[in-house]
Design an enzyme around this catalytic site. Structure first.
Site, PDB file in Angstrom:
ATOM      1  N   HIS A 144      21.179  -6.182   8.112  1.00 40.30           N
ATOM      2  CA  HIS A 144      21.477  -7.066   9.244  1.00 40.30           C
ATOM      3  C   HIS A 144      22.547  -8.087   8.854  1.00 40.30           C
ATOM      4  O   HIS A 144      23.511  -8.311   9.600  1.00 40.30           O
ATOM      5  CB  HIS A 144      20.206  -7.787   9.694  1.00 40.30           C
ATOM      6  CG  HIS A 144      20.451  -8.887  10.678  1.00 40.30           C
ATOM      7  ND1 HIS A 144      20.669  -8.652  12.018  1.00 40.30           N
ATOM      8  CD2 HIS A 144      20.551 -10.234  10.507  1.00 40.30           C
ATOM      9  CE1 HIS A 144      20.884  -9.808  12.639  1.00 40.30           C
ATOM     10  NE2 HIS A 144      20.819 -10.771  11.741  1.00 40.30           N
TER      11      HIS A 144
ATOM     12  N   ASP B   3      20.759  -1.405  10.097  1.00 39.89           N
ATOM     13  CA  ASP B   3      20.735  -2.206  11.322  1.00 39.89           C
ATOM     14  C   ASP B   3      22.112  -2.128  11.973  1.00 39.89           C
ATOM     15  O   ASP B   3      23.105  -1.809  11.313  1.00 39.89           O
ATOM     16  CB  ASP B   3      20.369  -3.658  11.028  1.00 39.89           C
ATOM     17  CG  ASP B   3      19.866  -4.399  12.261  1.00 39.89           C
ATOM     18  OD1 ASP B   3      19.761  -3.754  13.337  1.00 39.89           O
ATOM     19  OD2 ASP B   3      19.589  -5.604  12.175  1.00 39.89           O
TER      20      ASP B   3
END
Length: 713
Positions: free
Chosen positions: A688, A485
């Site tokens: 993330h 991410d």
């Protein structure tokens, strides 16, 4: 000028600046028209270039232009890309907030035909102007006023009510005021005060306020137009959108979410209400009919399927979770797969929180046995005060007094971002050690609540020390799963951060992480080859073999970037295999999209409910040309069920649709910060969290010593 040529084009036309769309065919023709700006006569030639089928991909942008006209006919305000209804605003006077209801609408071509994609959305606007915010800051911090304003405002998004446009604040110009002049397109010099008075009938009251600066992206300005260097805004006329950091940490969030929460029935009613408004408006209906477009009277109804339940494995037993796919009770009362004892750790807290620290230690010792951990006596650093310098000095002193410290636990008196940042920078970059920062307020209140907090803290600490909480059955052998991410900083000029997380064992419970910095707002990852090569080397060192199947879940890629992922990122991954002799594993690359406007409902009789976790739809609303599916992996306790879209970009492992869907669902069970399923595969969520910590807090690459611990949870 084209709109005046009704005799030639007819009454129905759409023009985007270069292409003229007509529902009728006309011969090549040249007409004369007078340019409004300078009155000069201009010759316009209209020539047919192509006859488009109604289902042609080239028609989609045009259909969206038509539908934007329809929304404007319904008196909806275009703010950014979406339409809102300011007339139906909900005002939360206590919090100084307004909530505008609206719709995200677009027309897309899907496997089931042409679809109007609609989602019911909201925009939060603060009632006080940016000037009011600046005045508050001035009253609290006169000596550091400009620095505090920059920290608070730069990177925020504001709306100007006079034209309902949104802008991101990129800078504050302290040397200019509304008394200053700027040049109009006509070349005329005019002050900001005069301009707003003439153009909008607005009187600017504070003539000494500084001005806000927005720098438009190049892509926002057409090539034929003069590129704007910057847009200058008046704080008095600008209003911040979203919640402030203070509001995010208070009860405000709950009250705002309650106002915006929509049950499946309420959401369905909002969508059908829009369809009804269009049908009830003769002008809106006529706009669509002129182009041969007709809307269905109801939303799309189709059949999906539900994936089998997954078995959760702990050290001594396995079980199938309840219907809501939550196993909090089991994971806090039974032994984890692998539990690491806290034998050598450091506890840091300010002196006034001494009793709270003792209570925390007692609670940890009481709860640790159930999950298989042991909590030894910590080395204690009691601080005289709560300054950042005291924390840093105390931590360094504690770390230096022992040969090896497993873990640092810090208690902070309240949610202090500055203290948190200092602790994390020290422990992740300078003196690498897993760290747990606990807000003292979370340890106050009802004993049952405190016990629950301590249980979660222990599980999180176990993860950070290299422990493994639970797993699921993974039938694929010699498998590596990768999550990626990208975090884009709000601050101007800050580099973007790629989080890269790869599995290191066959049951997917050991993880290796890396980060890579790249230029601002750059989405496509540049250093994949290096990340994957190093992950493969570490996998080989731990397992004495290399994975023969690599499945990559790539989060944060829009539809417009899919081709670039295919042409640029996949070859980089393949090149990393050349690091090893005669090594050609099979590769699967899956793009993960969370930001979608698709909602799932389950229909039982006439009742709309949230579908069960594991619901899959792999037809009708999928996109031709891509191998994609929609998976609802989590349980929606409130509001609507928003699935996640998965697009298989590359598949040399020949994984079937069913196998890929099952593997994806299994991975949604493996995020150890939540004893239940989540919206995306665990490696994506880990990537993330890592990218966010580095991009938002550290701004430096974490120490390699932490690469095999989930220190970022």
């Amino acid at each position: 000028m084209l709109k005046e040529q009704h005799a030639v084009t007819g009454d129905v036309l759409a023009f985007d600046g270069s292409i003229l769309f007509l529902p009728i065919q006309i011969p090549k023709v040249s007409v004369k028209a007078q340019r409004k700006g300078d009155g000069e006569e201009v010759s316009i030639t209209i020539q047919m270039t192509k006859v488009l089928e109604a289902s042609s991909d080239l028609c989609i942008p045009f259909y969206n232009v038509v539908f934007r006209r329809v929304m404007k006919i319904l008196d909806m305000s275009l703010v950014g890309r979406h339409f809102f209804e300011p007339a139906h605003t909900t005002t939360l006077h206590k919090h100084g907030l307004q909530i505008w209801p609206g719709y995200a609408v677009s027309i897309r071509k899907k496997d089931g035909g042409l679809f109007l994609m609609v989602d019911s959305i909201h925009k939060i606007i603060r009632s006080e102007s940016v000037l009011s915010v600046m005045q508050k800051i001035h009253s609290q911090s006169q000596n550091t006023f400009q620095d505090e304003c920059t920290k608070e405002l730069v990177g925020s998004v504001v709306i100007t009510r006079y034209n309902n446009r949104t802008y991101r604040i990129d800078d504050i110009d302290w040397d200019r005021t509304p008394r200053d002049t700027f040049t109009l397109a006509s070349g005329e010099q005019i002050t900001f005060v005069e301009y707003y008075s003439k153009a909008y009938g607005i009187t600017i009251r504070d003539l000494d306020q500084p001005l806000l600066v927005h720098r438009p992206k190049e892509k926002q300005t057409a090539e034929r137009k003069r590129q704007l260097d910057l847009v200058v805004l008046v704080p008095e006329l600008s209003f911040l959108t979203g919640l402030s950091d203070l509001q995010k940490n208070s009860r405000t969030v709950k009250e705002v979410m309650w106002e915006m929460m929509q049950s499946p029935r309420k959401h369905y009613t909002r969508l059908t209400s829009l369809l009804q408004q269009i049908r009830d408006s003769p002008e809106a209906s006529r706009e669509l009919e002129c182009w041969g477009l007709h809307l269905d009277t109801d939303i799309c109804r189709t059949q999906g399927h539900i994936l089998p339940l997954e078995r959760i494995n702990l050290r001594h037993r396995s079980f199938f979770p309840e219907e809501d796919l939550s196993w909090h009770r089991e994971v806090t009362k039974e032994v984890s797969i692998s539990a690491i004892s806290m034998n050598s750790w450091l506890l840091v807290y300010p002196r006034r929180l001494q009793q709270l620290a003792r209570d925390l230690l007692a609670a940890m010792r009481s709860a640790c046995g159930a999950v298989g951990m042991q909590v030894g006596q910590p080395t204690v650093q009691e601080l005289r005060d709560e300054r950042i310098e005291s924390y840093v000095k105390g931590i360094r002193s504690g770390l230096g007094s022992q040969e090896k410290v497993q873990l640092l636990v810090c208690i902070t008196p309240r949610n202090r971002d500055d203290v948190y940042r200092a602790i994390k920078k020290l422990c992740c970059v300078q003196d690498p050690v897993p760290s747990q920062v606990i807000n003292a307020q979370s340890l106050m209140g009802h004993p049952a609540k405190i016990r629950s907090v301590v249980q979660k803290v222990l599980l999180q600490i176990n993860c950070k020390l290299g422990g493994q909480l639970w797993g699921v059955d993974i039938p694929l052998k010699q498998l590596m799963v990768v999550g990626m991410d990208v975090h884009h900083s709000r601050s101007q000029g800050m580099r973007s951060v790629i989080g890269f997380v790869a599995s290191m064992n066959h049951i997917l419970t050991k993880w290796y992480s890396r980060v890579v910095f790249q230029m601002p707002q750059q989405e496509i990852a540049d250093s994949l080859r290096l990340c994957l090569s190093q992950a493969l080397k570490r996998f080989y060192e731990l397992n004495h073999s290399l994975p023969m199947k690599i499945v990559v879940y790539r989060d944060g890629v829009s539809d417009s970037q899919l081709d670039t992922v295919l042409k640029y990122e996949v070859p980089q991954m393949q090149k990393s295999f050349n690091t090893f002799e005669n090594y050609q594993p099979s590769l699967v690359v899956v793009v993960v999209q969370k930001q979608i406007s698709t909602n799932f409902y389950s229909l039982a009789g006439e009742e709309f409910t949230s579908p069960p976790p594991g619901t899959v739809l792999d037809h009708t609303i999928t996109t031709s040309g891509w191998e994609d599916f929609f998976l609802l992996s989590h349980s929606s306790r409130q509001g609507c069920s928003v699935p996640t879209r998965y697009i298989c970009m590359w598949n040399t492992a020949n994984l079937s649709h069913e196998h890929l869907q099952r593997l994806t669902f299994k991975l949604c069970h493996l995020y150890w910060n939540w004893p239940g399923t989540i919206r995306v595969p665990a490696p994506c969520k880990y990537a993330h969290k890592l990218a966010f910590l580095v991009g938002q807090v550290l701004h430096h690459e974490p120490s390699a010593h932490l690469s095999e611990q989930l220190f970022f949870l």
